[in-house]
Design a protein around this motif. Sequence first.
Motif, PDB file in Angstrom:
ATOM      1  N   ARG A   1       1.014  -1.299   0.046  1.00 41.34           N
ATOM      2  CA  ARG A   1       0.000   0.142   0.042  1.00 41.34           C
ATOM      3  C   ARG A   1       0.912   1.252  -0.201  1.00 41.34           C
ATOM      4  NH1 ARG A   1       2.068  -2.170   4.733  1.00 41.34           N
ATOM      5  NH2 ARG A   1       1.502  -1.069   6.714  1.00 41.34           N
ATOM      6  N   ALA A   2       0.267   2.253  -0.340  1.00 43.50           N
ATOM      7  CA  ALA A   2       0.936   3.673  -0.170  1.00 43.50           C
ATOM      8  C   ALA A   2      -0.032   4.761  -0.123  1.00 43.50           C
ATOM      9  CB  ALA A   2       1.686   3.796  -1.737  1.00 43.50           C
ATOM     10  N   ILE A   3       0.366   5.868   0.655  1.00 49.19           N
ATOM     11  CA  ILE A   3      -0.360   6.914   0.734  1.00 49.19           C
ATOM     12  C   ILE A   3      -0.004   8.168  -0.190  1.00 49.19           C
ATOM     13  CG2 ILE A   3      -1.135   8.818   2.442  1.00 49.19           C
ATOM     14  CD1 ILE A   3      -0.760   6.692   4.428  1.00 49.19           C
ATOM     15  N   ILE A   4      -0.865   8.898  -0.930  1.00 47.77           N
ATOM     16  CA  ILE A   4      -0.561   9.828  -1.580  1.00 47.77           C
ATOM     17  C   ILE A   4      -1.520  11.022  -1.271  1.00 47.77           C
ATOM     18  CG2 ILE A   4       0.233   8.858  -3.723  1.00 47.77           C
ATOM     19  CD1 ILE A   4      -2.150   9.334  -5.288  1.00 47.77           C
ATOM     20  N   PRO A   5      -1.098  12.130  -1.160  1.00 49.66           N
ATOM     21  CA  PRO A   5      -2.193  13.555  -1.077  1.00 49.66           C
ATOM     22  C   PRO A   5      -2.334  14.039  -2.594  1.00 49.66           C
ATOM     23  CG  PRO A   5       0.272  14.106  -0.896  1.00 49.66           C
ATOM     24  CD  PRO A   5       0.221  12.752  -1.233  1.00 49.66           C
ATOM     25  N   VAL A   6      -3.754  14.129  -2.249  1.00 47.44           N
ATOM     26  CA  VAL A   6      -4.641  14.871  -3.571  1.00 47.44           C
ATOM     27  C   VAL A   6      -5.390  16.054  -3.359  1.00 47.44           C
ATOM     28  CG1 VAL A   6      -4.354  12.513  -4.598  1.00 47.44           C
ATOM     29  CG2 VAL A   6      -6.485  12.982  -3.267  1.00 47.44           C
ATOM     30  N   ASP A   7      -5.868  16.513  -4.268  1.00 48.53           N
ATOM     31  CA  ASP A   7      -7.025  17.586  -4.140  1.00 48.53           C
ATOM     32  C   ASP A   7      -8.464  17.068  -3.869  1.00 48.53           C
ATOM     33  OD1 ASP A   7      -8.561  19.732  -3.963  1.00 48.53           O
ATOM     34  OD2 ASP A   7      -7.683  20.576  -6.209  1.00 48.53           O
ATOM     35  N   ALA A   8      -9.069  17.261  -2.957  1.00 49.86           N
ATOM     36  CA  ALA A   8     -10.429  16.737  -2.649  1.00 49.86           C
ATOM     37  C   ALA A   8     -11.277  17.348  -3.618  1.00 49.86           C
ATOM     38  CB  ALA A   8     -10.929  16.988  -1.119  1.00 49.86           C
ATOM     39  N   ALA A   9     -11.234  18.346  -3.996  1.00 45.08           N
ATOM     40  CA  ALA A   9     -12.227  18.814  -5.032  1.00 45.08           C
ATOM     41  C   ALA A   9     -12.084  18.231  -6.549  1.00 45.08           C
ATOM     42  CB  ALA A   9     -11.629  20.409  -5.276  1.00 45.08           C
ATOM     43  N   GLU A  10     -11.137  17.313  -6.544  1.00 45.79           N
ATOM     44  CA  GLU A  10     -11.057  16.530  -8.081  1.00 45.79           C
ATOM     45  C   GLU A  10     -11.695  15.174  -7.589  1.00 45.79           C
ATOM     46  OE1 GLU A  10     -10.349  17.692 -10.996  1.00 45.79           O
ATOM     47  OE2 GLU A  10      -9.846  19.621 -10.111  1.00 45.79           O
ATOM     48  N   LEU A  11     -12.226  14.808  -6.451  1.00 46.40           N
ATOM     49  CA  LEU A  11     -12.600  13.429  -6.211  1.00 46.40           C
ATOM     50  C   LEU A  11     -13.916  13.490  -6.399  1.00 46.40           C
ATOM     51  CD1 LEU A  11     -10.582  12.441  -3.154  1.00 46.40           C
ATOM     52  CD2 LEU A  11      -9.777  12.151  -5.482  1.00 46.40           C
ATOM     53  N   PRO A  12     -14.707  12.591  -7.272  1.00 45.43           N
ATOM     54  CA  PRO A  12     -16.326  12.694  -7.466  1.00 45.43           C
ATOM     55  C   PRO A  12     -16.831  12.382  -6.242  1.00 45.43           C
ATOM     56  CG  PRO A  12     -15.112  11.537  -9.238  1.00 45.43           C
ATOM     57  CD  PRO A  12     -13.953  11.630  -8.215  1.00 45.43           C
ATOM     58  N   TRP A  13     -16.234  11.412  -5.273  1.00 46.84           N
ATOM     59  CA  TRP A  13     -16.914  11.085  -3.958  1.00 46.84           C
ATOM     60  C   TRP A  13     -17.036  11.977  -2.905  1.00 46.84           C
ATOM     61  CZ3 TRP A  13     -12.515   8.819  -5.613  1.00 46.84           C
ATOM     62  CH2 TRP A  13     -11.384   8.722  -4.861  1.00 46.84           C
ATOM     63  N   SER A  14     -16.030  13.085  -3.117  1.00 48.46           N
ATOM     64  CA  SER A  14     -15.926  14.021  -1.865  1.00 48.46           C
ATOM     65  C   SER A  14     -16.874  14.923  -1.885  1.00 48.46           C
ATOM     66  CB  SER A  14     -14.483  14.479  -2.195  1.00 48.46           C
ATOM     67  OG  SER A  14     -14.486  15.550  -1.055  1.00 48.46           O
ATOM     68  N   VAL A  15     -17.292  15.549  -0.751  1.00 45.33           N
ATOM     69  CA  VAL A  15     -18.131  16.805  -0.512  1.00 45.33           C
ATOM     70  C   VAL A  15     -17.602  17.968  -1.063  1.00 45.33           C
ATOM     71  CG1 VAL A  15     -19.708  15.697   1.171  1.00 45.33           C
ATOM     72  CG2 VAL A  15     -17.881  17.033   1.840  1.00 45.33           C
ATOM     73  N   HIS A  16     -16.270  17.980  -1.219  1.00 48.38           N
ATOM     74  CA  HIS A  16     -15.206  19.105  -1.710  1.00 48.38           C
ATOM     75  C   HIS A  16     -15.814  19.212  -3.183  1.00 48.38           C
ATOM     76  CE1 HIS A  16     -13.999  20.705   2.171  1.00 48.38           C
ATOM     77  NE2 HIS A  16     -13.632  19.586   2.361  1.00 48.38           N
ATOM     78  N   ALA A  17     -15.878  17.997  -3.819  1.00 45.99           N
ATOM     79  CA  ALA A  17     -15.915  18.058  -5.354  1.00 45.99           C
ATOM     80  C   ALA A  17     -16.604  19.350  -6.118  1.00 45.99           C
ATOM     81  CB  ALA A  17     -16.575  16.808  -6.087  1.00 45.99           C
ATOM     82  N   GLY A  18     -15.655  19.889  -6.961  1.00 45.07           N
ATOM     83  CA  GLY A  18     -15.849  21.108  -7.663  1.00 45.07           C
ATOM     84  C   GLY A  18     -15.927  22.471  -6.816  1.00 45.07           C
ATOM     85  N   ARG A  19     -15.366  22.292  -5.627  1.00 42.38           N
ATOM     86  CA  ARG A  19     -15.382  23.320  -4.834  1.00 42.38           C
ATOM     87  C   ARG A  19     -13.851  23.722  -4.591  1.00 42.38           C
ATOM     88  NH1 ARG A  19     -20.134  23.968  -1.926  1.00 42.38           N
ATOM     89  NH2 ARG A  19     -21.360  22.085  -1.958  1.00 42.38           N
ATOM     90  N   SER A  20     -13.623  24.767  -3.810  1.00 47.41           N
ATOM     91  CA  SER A  20     -12.036  25.333  -3.524  1.00 47.41           C
ATOM     92  C   SER A  20     -11.159  23.999  -3.160  1.00 47.41           C
ATOM     93  CB  SER A  20     -12.164  26.131  -2.502  1.00 47.41           C
ATOM     94  OG  SER A  20     -12.861  27.375  -2.581  1.00 47.41           O
ATOM     95  N   PRO A  21      -9.925  24.156  -3.728  1.00 42.04           N
ATOM     96  CA  PRO A  21      -8.966  22.795  -3.386  1.00 42.04           C
ATOM     97  C   PRO A  21      -8.755  22.855  -2.092  1.00 42.04           C
ATOM     98  CG  PRO A  21      -8.224  24.435  -5.121  1.00 42.04           C
ATOM     99  CD  PRO A  21      -9.286  25.117  -4.568  1.00 42.04           C
ATOM    100  N   ALA A  22      -8.625  21.752  -1.640  1.00 44.99           N
ATOM    101  CA  ALA A  22      -8.431  21.238  -0.180  1.00 44.99           C
ATOM    102  C   ALA A  22      -7.647  19.870  -0.359  1.00 44.99           C
ATOM    103  CB  ALA A  22      -9.688  21.021   0.498  1.00 44.99           C
ATOM    104  N   PRO A  23      -6.336  19.743   0.560  1.00 43.98           N
ATOM    105  CA  PRO A  23      -5.485  18.544   0.510  1.00 43.98           C
ATOM    106  C   PRO A  23      -6.237  17.472   1.343  1.00 43.98           C
ATOM    107  CG  PRO A  23      -4.799  20.020   2.234  1.00 43.98           C
ATOM    108  CD  PRO A  23      -5.639  20.727   1.520  1.00 43.98           C
ATOM    109  N   HIS A  24      -6.135  16.280   0.553  1.00 39.36           N
ATOM    110  CA  HIS A  24      -6.866  14.909   1.075  1.00 39.36           C
ATOM    111  C   HIS A  24      -5.794  13.951   0.803  1.00 39.36           C
ATOM    112  CE1 HIS A  24     -10.442  12.770   2.083  1.00 39.36           C
ATOM    113  NE2 HIS A  24     -10.028  11.824   1.147  1.00 39.36           N
ATOM    114  N   TRP A  25      -5.822  12.996   1.558  1.00 35.86           N
ATOM    115  CA  TRP A  25      -4.968  11.805   1.588  1.00 35.86           C
ATOM    116  C   TRP A  25      -5.754  10.544   1.483  1.00 35.86           C
ATOM    117  CZ3 TRP A  25      -3.696  15.980   4.305  1.00 35.86           C
ATOM    118  CH2 TRP A  25      -2.640  16.570   4.450  1.00 35.86           C
TER     119      TRP A  25
END
Length: 316
Positions: free
Chosen positions: A96-120
């Motif tokens: 396994r591995a961990i990567i930080p991404v932008d939650a605004a680009e994750l379709p299942w995130s409530v941040h999707a399409g909103r302001s950028p926010a770091p997510h792991w």
Amino acid sequence: MTGDTAADRPSTVSGLSCFTSALRDYLAVEWAADELLARSIELTLVTDLVPGRLAFSHHRPSLDRLPDGSHLAYAAAADPEALTALAAAEVATYGRAIIPVDAAELPWSVHAGRSPAPHWLLIESCGPRSWQVNDSFSALLPHGHQLPYRGEVRVRDLRAALRPFSAWLPEHRLRIRFAFGAPVTPPADGPLWLRRSSEQPAKPAILPTGQLVLHPTDVLQCLRAHLMADCRAESGLLEDLWAAASHKSFAYRWYSAHDAGTNQAALAAAIRCWDNVPRVLRFAAESASRGRPRCDLVSTLFEQLERTEADVRGRR
């Protein structure tokens, strides 16, 4: 993207941020993750790194040091395509591995399409076109109820969610630096990932010198003074306080269930008080935005926190 069925959803644990959720799932493959996390929870503030902002450190000892002597460190890939090979190698070695991404680009995130926010995200397997991800983070957030997700994500979608450290806002960079507890400055350019290494870090993982707020009472008094200055509880600080309160509740629930030497009444009172922090502070912020500041609510909240924290420390 496929997944997100009830059977595929990962188990969740109340009181973890998106980073600690991913790290818990990473640790749980080899160790007693809940205990490691609970025993690490200790809130420290650093006041001199970015003018006008508090840096929150949630863990002592720092969680980049793993029980087997290895450690996790930020690394940067030359480009998104290079990260694909690097993460695949990490998964091949450790499963396994961990990567930080932008939650605004994750379709299942409530941040999707909103302001950028770091997510792991925890990566469980890597294919040529899609990766299996495990995102067990679950919480009631201002934009809605975030549900966990486990399933396949197209590699091209993950690449679109990658960000170099230099692209994040100052408050985001502070959270990324202090995610493990001790501050770590990632490479500025190139998509970030977490690399596990058996080599000793160049420097010990310690908090920086300067205006540190270490004692639990001092931390609460510093936060109280910061919030009482204008009673608006600006949104960036609210997110940090939400994480701090959630971590405290998680730790105290673990101690209540597993440590026979704890005072159950004191822990129960502390859990209720920390659980109340996000609601009270958000109500105070909304009231202030309408021109009706409620500094009394903030003051009362922190008086209660100081009392319950003193009870827990004095009776354990």
